[in-house]
Design a protein around this motif. Structure first.
Motif, PDB file in Angstrom:
ATOM      1  N   ASP A   2      31.474  22.287 119.164  1.00  0.00           N
ATOM      2  CA  ASP A   2      30.569  22.672 120.245  1.00  0.00           C
ATOM      3  C   ASP A   2      29.173  22.109 120.010  1.00  0.00           C
ATOM      4  OD1 ASP A   2      32.608  24.192 121.363  1.00  0.00           O
ATOM      5  OD2 ASP A   2      32.089  25.959 120.184  1.00  0.00           O
TER       6      ASP A   2
ATOM      7  N   SER B 271      24.235  21.879 116.894  1.00  0.00           N
ATOM      8  CA  SER B 271      25.662  21.733 116.613  1.00  0.00           C
ATOM      9  C   SER B 271      25.901  22.264 115.207  1.00  0.00           C
ATOM     10  CB  SER B 271      26.100  20.267 116.717  1.00  0.00           C
ATOM     11  OG  SER B 271      25.562  19.526 115.643  1.00  0.00           O
TER      12      SER B 271
ATOM     13  N   LYS C 253      32.667  19.225 122.981  1.00  0.00           N
ATOM     14  CA  LYS C 253      32.373  20.259 123.978  1.00  0.00           C
ATOM     15  C   LYS C 253      30.859  20.396 124.072  1.00  0.00           C
ATOM     16  CE  LYS C 253      36.705  21.317 124.669  1.00  0.00           C
ATOM     17  NZ  LYS C 253      37.363  20.940 125.929  1.00  0.00           N
TER      18      LYS C 253
ATOM     19  N   TYR D   6      27.552  21.632 126.033  1.00  0.00           N
ATOM     20  CA  TYR D   6      27.122  22.639 127.010  1.00  0.00           C
ATOM     21  C   TYR D   6      25.643  22.449 127.316  1.00  0.00           C
ATOM     22  CZ  TYR D   6      31.412  25.000 125.481  1.00  0.00           C
ATOM     23  OH  TYR D   6      32.718  25.299 125.184  1.00  0.00           O
TER      24      TYR D   6
ATOM     25  N   MET E 273      25.222  26.708 122.679  1.00  0.00           N
ATOM     26  CA  MET E 273      26.384  26.211 121.930  1.00  0.00           C
ATOM     27  C   MET E 273      27.454  27.291 121.781  1.00  0.00           C
ATOM     28  SD  MET E 273      26.450  24.760 118.002  1.00  0.00           S
ATOM     29  CE  MET E 273      26.151  26.345 117.230  1.00  0.00           C
TER      30      MET E 273
END
Length: 480
Positions: free
Chosen positions: A226, A240, A336, A338, A443
């Motif tokens: 993420d 991260s 991923k 966000y 995250m």
């Protein structure tokens, strides 16, 4: 299926450049003629009571029945406001220029106009504009079998045969040329006071990987995990599990306001001295009624105009390059990604309210227009989303007003409003930079994209806090 574009320079002769310039001008005239035709139909359509009633019913209506959209489409079809109607219109115009513009290229001109209408119908567009002289710099085909074609390292188009400069020793260009071609686009760019010509070949599939020239390893790989982004008008905070950063967007973009001001002042003096009859005694421009005001441009004025163009071109090139590099770094941290759903167009607009400060002076209505124009945060998000798409992923946007990342405290689950000037959070003696903490929360968003996963926050906080302190140390040069 994904597509990617590679741009190659063209080795043009002078006579070929003259023909290309002629074709760009023909393309501009076709576009403007099409605007003229479609605007008449559009104005007739929006005058009808039925259309106005339907469009007014959409305002403030969050749940819109599909039947309403069908009625709107039927009305637009009736008035010829569809892409295929534009293709029919442009067919009549193209036949007069068939020696220069083929039918498929003309259809693409009509499609580009339709995209402008789409921004009016479905986006934030307010009006469709004509193309000014010298601003129509792109012509493209629909396939590589007709119209603008690439064959044997040459661009073939209505009698023109122009060599394409391809570096086959470059691994990326060599691999790209092994892919199937969708269509080709000829582009004209004004660089250092002269036009240069390029072909943008649109290939099918994902772009080839780039290799490090020294080690032979893959340059840009997608990570796993993420990544949270807290993007602002000038900076971006990244969180991260492997790295935490706060970076200035496009930090190599220079402040050109002083240069622009000097050039614009020279241009103003030049245009006034060349066209004295167009000005009143107090310096304002004369109103000519319906009569068009004719402006004569001196050689000095054109020189300053080209200097201004060159300034903007350099800024654009540097900004795009830096955004591409930053996007590569971000997707290397995780797959991923966000980010909060941001309304950048709203931030660009001037404030509506007229307010005074504590000293009784009126506050400026300017907001973040220049910052957004220089830093282009929305462009960065578009590039990230494109690069993620090559791996079957996409940029995930969370609900900004429901999640409230800037206000949340995951230790006790409370929300606290903070002023923009408050850049640090203090959680019982633990100081955390506000933007980095927001990126950390983003995250760890929950599956509903509206709340935060507290378990994830607790599990990952210790690692985040260690990386956070390293980043603050890097920025301030002081150990935490």
């Amino acid at each position: 299926m994904a597509n990617f574009t590679v741009e190659f320079p063209l080795r043009t002769e002078k006579y070929q450049e003259d023909i290309l310039n002629k074709r760009f001008e023909i393309g501009r005239n076709i576009y403007n003629s099409l605007v003229n035709v479609t605007q008449k139909r559009y104005k007739e359509m929006i005058k009808t009571k039925k259309y106005r009633d339907i469009m007014s019913s959409l305002v403030g209506n969050k749940k819109i029945d599909k039947g309403i959209w069908k009625q709107i489409d039927d009305i637009r079809k009736q008035y010829g406001m569809l892409e295929y109607s534009f293709h029919k219109d442009v067919k009549k115009m193209q036949k007069h220029f068939k020696d220069n513009i083929d039918s498929f290229t003309a259809q693409k001109i009509a499609t580009s106009l339709w995209k402008s209408y789409e921004t009016v119908f479905y986006g934030n567009g307010k009006k469709v504009y004509y193309k000014k002289y010298g601003t129509f710099n792109t012509l493209e085909g629909k396939s590589n079998s007709t119209g603008i074609r690439f064959k044997d390292d040459m661009i073939l188009w209505n009698g023109l045969e122009i060599p394409v400069i391809i570096d086959y020793s470059n691994y990326y260009e060599y691999q790209a040329m092994q892919c199937k071609i969708c269509y080709n686009r000829i582009v004209r760019k004004f660089i250092r006071n002269k036009y240069k010509y390029y072909v943008q070949i649109v290939f099918k599939g994902n772009p080839p990987v780039k290799l490090n020239a020294d080690t032979g390893e893959i340059k840009h790989c997608i990570g796993d995990g993420d990544v949270g982004l807290d993007i602002g008008t000038r900076t971006i905070a990244i969180a991260s599990q492997s790295d935490v950063k706060i970076l200035e967007l496009a930090d190599r973009i220079q402040n050109i306001e002083n240069q622009k001001r000097r050039i614009l002042r020279k241009m103003d003096r030049s245009i006034r001295s060349t066209n004295p009859d167009n000005y009143n005694e107090d310096g304002t421009i004369k109103k000519q009624g319906n009569k068009k005001v004719i402006w004569h441009k001196s050689n000095h004025y054109i020189k300053y105009q080209n200097e201004l163009k060159e300034l903007y071109r350099k800024q654009t090139a540097v900004r795009k390059y830096q955004h591409e590099c930053l996007a590569n770094y971000i997707i290397s941290l995780g797959n991923k990604v966000y980010v909060e759903n941001m309304n950048f167009a709203g931030l660009q607009r001037r404030a509506k309210k007229t307010e005074k400060n504590n000293n009784g002076k009126f506050k400026r209505k300017k907001r973040f227009g220049k910052s957004l124009a220089n830093k282009a945060p929305s462009m960065l998000l578009t590039i990230i989303n494109r690069k993620l798409g090559y791996y079957g992923e996409q940029l995930i946007k969370i609900e900004t007003f429901e999640a409230k990342a800037s206000q949340f405290n995951h230790f006790d689950g409370t929300y606290t409003k903070k002023s923009l000037s408050q850049r640090w959070n203090n959680f019982d003696g633990v100081k955390i930079q506000r933007d980095l903490y927001s990126a950390f929360l983003i995250m760890n968003i929950a599956d509903d994209l509206k709340s935060f996963d507290i378990d994830k926050c607790n599990d990952r906080f210790e690692n985040f806090y260690r990386l956070h302190n390293l980043e603050v140390e890097r920025l301030t040069g002081q150990k935490i």
